[in-house]
Design an enzyme around this catalytic site. Structure first.
Site, PDB file in Angstrom:
ATOM      1  CG  LEU A  23      -4.794  -2.235   0.561  1.00 48.76           C
ATOM      2  CD1 LEU A  23      -4.456  -1.199  -0.342  1.00 48.76           C
ATOM      3  CD2 LEU A  23      -6.035  -1.780   1.257  1.00 48.76           C
ATOM      4  CG  LEU A  46       0.660  -4.666  -4.205  1.00 50.91           C
ATOM      5  CD1 LEU A  46       0.063  -4.912  -2.859  1.00 50.91           C
ATOM      6  CD2 LEU A  46      -0.041  -5.960  -5.236  1.00 50.91           C
ATOM      7  CB  ALA A  47      -3.899  -0.997  -7.545  1.00 46.59           C
ATOM      8  CD  GLU A  48      -6.080   2.500  -3.939  1.00 48.19           C
ATOM      9  OE1 GLU A  48      -6.646   3.322  -4.408  1.00 48.19           O
ATOM     10  OE2 GLU A  48      -6.530   1.857  -3.030  1.00 48.19           O
ATOM     11  CB  THR A  49       1.190   0.749  -1.052  1.00 50.05           C
ATOM     12  OG1 THR A  49       1.576  -0.241  -1.902  1.00 50.05           O
ATOM     13  CG2 THR A  49       1.981   0.350   0.183  1.00 50.05           C
TER      14      THR A  49
END
Length: 74
Positions: A23, A46-49
């Site tokens: 993350l 990335l999946a989340e930032t």
């Protein structure tokens, strides 16, 4: 114009190091526009930032810290 924006990549949702999800956390996003945040999220891939948006310390103590979360798409 290039500028530096401090961030960290954390290993989250794991009981052991290097077994979770990466993350990205940008520490101070006050100078970033929505488009810049989205571009940085795409760049990290990335999946989340997440982007921390610091505010008044008294308000943060009472209400919490404002954090914006972006994926590579939205």
């Amino acid at each position: 114009m290039m500028r530096e924006v401090q961030y960290s990549v954390l290993d989250v949702f794991a009981e052991r190091a290097l077994e979770g999800n990466p993350l990205a956390v940008f520490h101070d996003a006050r100078s970033l526009s929505d488009d810049e945040m989205q571009a940085l999220a795409r760049e990290t891939n990335l999946a989340e930032t997440t982007f921390v948006v610091p505010g008044d310390p008294e308000v943060e103590q009472r209400d919490g810290v404002r954090v914006r979360i972006f994926t590579t798409q939205e």
